[in-house]
Design a protein around this motif. Structure first.
Motif, PDB file in Angstrom:
ATOM      1  N   ASP A 225     -23.285  69.651  38.808  1.00 33.26           N
ATOM      2  CA  ASP A 225     -24.455  68.866  39.199  1.00 33.26           C
ATOM      3  C   ASP A 225     -25.030  69.422  40.500  1.00 33.26           C
ATOM      4  O   ASP A 225     -24.336  69.515  41.515  1.00 33.26           O
ATOM      5  N   GLN A 226     -26.302  69.807  40.477  1.00 32.16           N
ATOM      6  CA  GLN A 226     -26.921  70.420  41.645  1.00 32.16           C
ATOM      7  C   GLN A 226     -27.663  69.444  42.556  1.00 32.16           C
ATOM      8  O   GLN A 226     -28.394  69.869  43.449  1.00 32.16           O
ATOM      9  N   ILE A 227     -27.453  68.155  42.339  1.00 38.03           N
ATOM     10  CA  ILE A 227     -27.937  67.163  43.303  1.00 38.03           C
ATOM     11  C   ILE A 227     -26.777  66.885  44.252  1.00 38.03           C
ATOM     12  O   ILE A 227     -25.708  66.420  43.843  1.00 38.03           O
ATOM     13  N   SER A 233     -31.630  68.448  46.489  1.00 38.62           N
ATOM     14  CA  SER A 233     -31.473  69.274  45.295  1.00 38.62           C
ATOM     15  C   SER A 233     -31.079  70.685  45.726  1.00 38.62           C
ATOM     16  O   SER A 233     -31.868  71.393  46.355  1.00 38.62           O
ATOM     17  N   CYS A 234     -29.862  71.084  45.391  1.00 35.99           N
ATOM     18  CA  CYS A 234     -29.374  72.414  45.790  1.00 35.99           C
ATOM     19  C   CYS A 234     -30.221  73.529  45.195  1.00 35.99           C
ATOM     20  O   CYS A 234     -30.402  74.575  45.811  1.00 35.99           O
ATOM     21  N   ASP A 235     -30.745  73.327  43.997  1.00 35.48           N
ATOM     22  CA  ASP A 235     -31.570  74.351  43.355  1.00 35.48           C
ATOM     23  C   ASP A 235     -32.891  74.570  44.085  1.00 35.48           C
ATOM     24  O   ASP A 235     -33.532  75.606  43.917  1.00 35.48           O
ATOM     25  N   HIS A 236     -33.301  73.598  44.882  1.00 35.36           N
ATOM     26  CA  HIS A 236     -34.557  73.708  45.617  1.00 35.36           C
ATOM     27  C   HIS A 236     -34.330  73.912  47.120  1.00 35.36           C
ATOM     28  O   HIS A 236     -35.271  73.873  47.906  1.00 35.36           O
ATOM     29  N   THR A 240     -29.772  77.956  48.639  1.00 32.71           N
ATOM     30  CA  THR A 240     -29.218  77.977  47.283  1.00 32.71           C
ATOM     31  C   THR A 240     -28.592  79.302  46.864  1.00 32.71           C
ATOM     32  O   THR A 240     -27.633  79.340  46.110  1.00 32.71           O
ATOM     33  N   SER A 245     -22.727  74.612  46.951  1.00 25.99           N
ATOM     34  CA  SER A 245     -23.018  73.173  46.936  1.00 25.99           C
ATOM     35  C   SER A 245     -21.803  72.351  47.354  1.00 25.99           C
ATOM     36  O   SER A 245     -20.651  72.798  47.236  1.00 25.99           O
ATOM     37  N   LYS A 313     -32.217  61.120  39.020  1.00 24.55           N
ATOM     38  CA  LYS A 313     -32.154  62.535  39.408  1.00 24.55           C
ATOM     39  C   LYS A 313     -33.160  63.398  38.659  1.00 24.55           C
ATOM     40  O   LYS A 313     -33.819  64.264  39.248  1.00 24.55           O
ATOM     41  N   LEU A 317     -36.030  66.019  40.167  1.00 30.69           N
ATOM     42  CA  LEU A 317     -36.070  67.454  39.874  1.00 30.69           C
ATOM     43  C   LEU A 317     -37.428  67.873  39.325  1.00 30.69           C
ATOM     44  O   LEU A 317     -37.930  68.950  39.657  1.00 30.69           O
TER      45      LEU A 317
END
Length: 351
Positions: A225-227, A233-236, A240, A245, A313, A317
């Protein structure tokens, strides 16, 4: 090559080439070495022991086709040998400090001769924290040499006796993958050694270390989970590419690295309460723990967590994807500002 490091290295080389600017050049070199060492120190402090014996890129001749443990060892064994056995002609830090035993090292060499299997085995046995202490001791010792160095010393060359002393030390393997180092070092003058083992060699391997570190982080993030617990948000996130994370053991989030145990207080709090994230907590809006203690600096993250609390979530995203397509920014604060309500309003508008 990292632009800032490259520029400092070029500046140093230009400055030490002239007697009038030599002292300034040494100062720049010391600054560069400090910057590079911080990279190594940060990884040791934040990465789990298992990370140091991994070879995410496999084996090969490229610098990044190695382990983190071997890379650390290689940089500073070479520096120790060159500084003390070759230039100063005294005892190495390695010998004086009994570092073979302290670091539980299986070798006294530079490690050039180790194949993939041997490198992993060496890395598994090495005491990483003790190895970092050895690295620091070598750096400090070389820094003292550099501070005392005079412009006239740069032209000093080495002879057959110096070469023989290196060979007798047994610190360089006679394997063809390592033996060439003796002739390479002895073929340079002191200036040449300052420009390679004491500077450029560091840059080459620290950049490789960063590639290894980043690859390990990316591998760890797969299927996770990338939140983050805080709502980010780790992806943003601008981190990253090189952070695993806070939901993995490869967490290099800036706030986590500042925490004594390497665990963000928000992460610790959520785990203690059995929460998936701060967005499940009733105290979120007025929370002053960890990341949220920074107030205005992190209110944009709090706004994101509150948005998740209301919409979930997936909805966050979608909004962040839209924002990144339309706007150029590194940190979400640049878009959401430092006011919680204003940040929430912007997120709602982009929904």
């Amino acid at each position: 090559m990292d632009k800032q490091w490259s520029e400092k290295n070029k500046k140093m080389q230009a400055l030490i080439a002239k007697e009038a600017t030599f002292a300034e050049g040494i100062k720049v070199l010391l600054e560069l070495r400090s910057d590079l060492f911080l990279q190594i120190e940060s990884i040791v402090k934040t990465f789990p022991p298992a990370a140091f014996c991994q070879m995410p890129f496999g084996c090969g001749e490229a610098n990044h086709k190695a382990t983190l443990a071997w890379s650390m060892w290689h940089i500073f064994r070479i520096e120790d040998i060159v500084c003390h056995t070759l230039i100063l002609r005294d005892k190495q830090v390695f010998v004086e400090g009994g570092w073979k035993q302290k670091a539980k090292s299986a070798t006294i060499t530079t490690g050039n001769e180790l194949d993939e299997k041997a490198m992993v085995a060496f890395s598994k046995k090495l005491d990483i924290k003790a190895a970092l202490d050895y690295c620091k001791a070598v750096m400090d010792s070389t820094n003292e040499l550099l501070k005392k160095l005079q412009f006239s010393d740069l032209k000093k060359k080495f002879d057959a006796a110096d070469r023989e002393r290196l060979i007798k030390s047994k610190c360089v393997s006679d394997d063809e993958s390592a033996a060439w180092l003796v002739d390479f070092w002895c073929g340079k003058n002191v200036k040449g050694l300052v420009q390679m083992p004491f500077s450029r060699h560091w840059i080459m391997h620290v950049e490789a270390v960063r590639r290894i570190k980043n690859k390990l982080c990316q591998q760890a993030k797969k299927g996770v989970d990338q939140i983050a617990y805080c709502g980010l948000s780790c992806d943003h996130c601008f981190l990253t590419a090189w952070c695993g994370s806070c939901r993995t053991v490869y967490n290099t989030c800036s706030f986590a690295t500042c925490s004594p145990d390497g665990v963000c207080p928000n992460t610790a709090c959520c785990k203690e309460k059995g929460l998936d994230g701060c967005y499940e907590c009733d105290e979120l809006y007025d929370c002053k723990k960890g990341f949220y203690s920074l107030g205005k600096d992190t209110n944009a993250i709090r706004a994101m967590a509150l948005f998740i609390q209301k919409h979930g979530k997936k909805e966050l995203l979608k909004v962040l994807d839209s924002l990144h397509k339309k706007k150029k920014f590194q940190k979400i604060q640049e878009v959401l500002g430092d006011d919680i309500e204003e940040g929430l309003k912007i997120l709602e508008e982009w929904r």
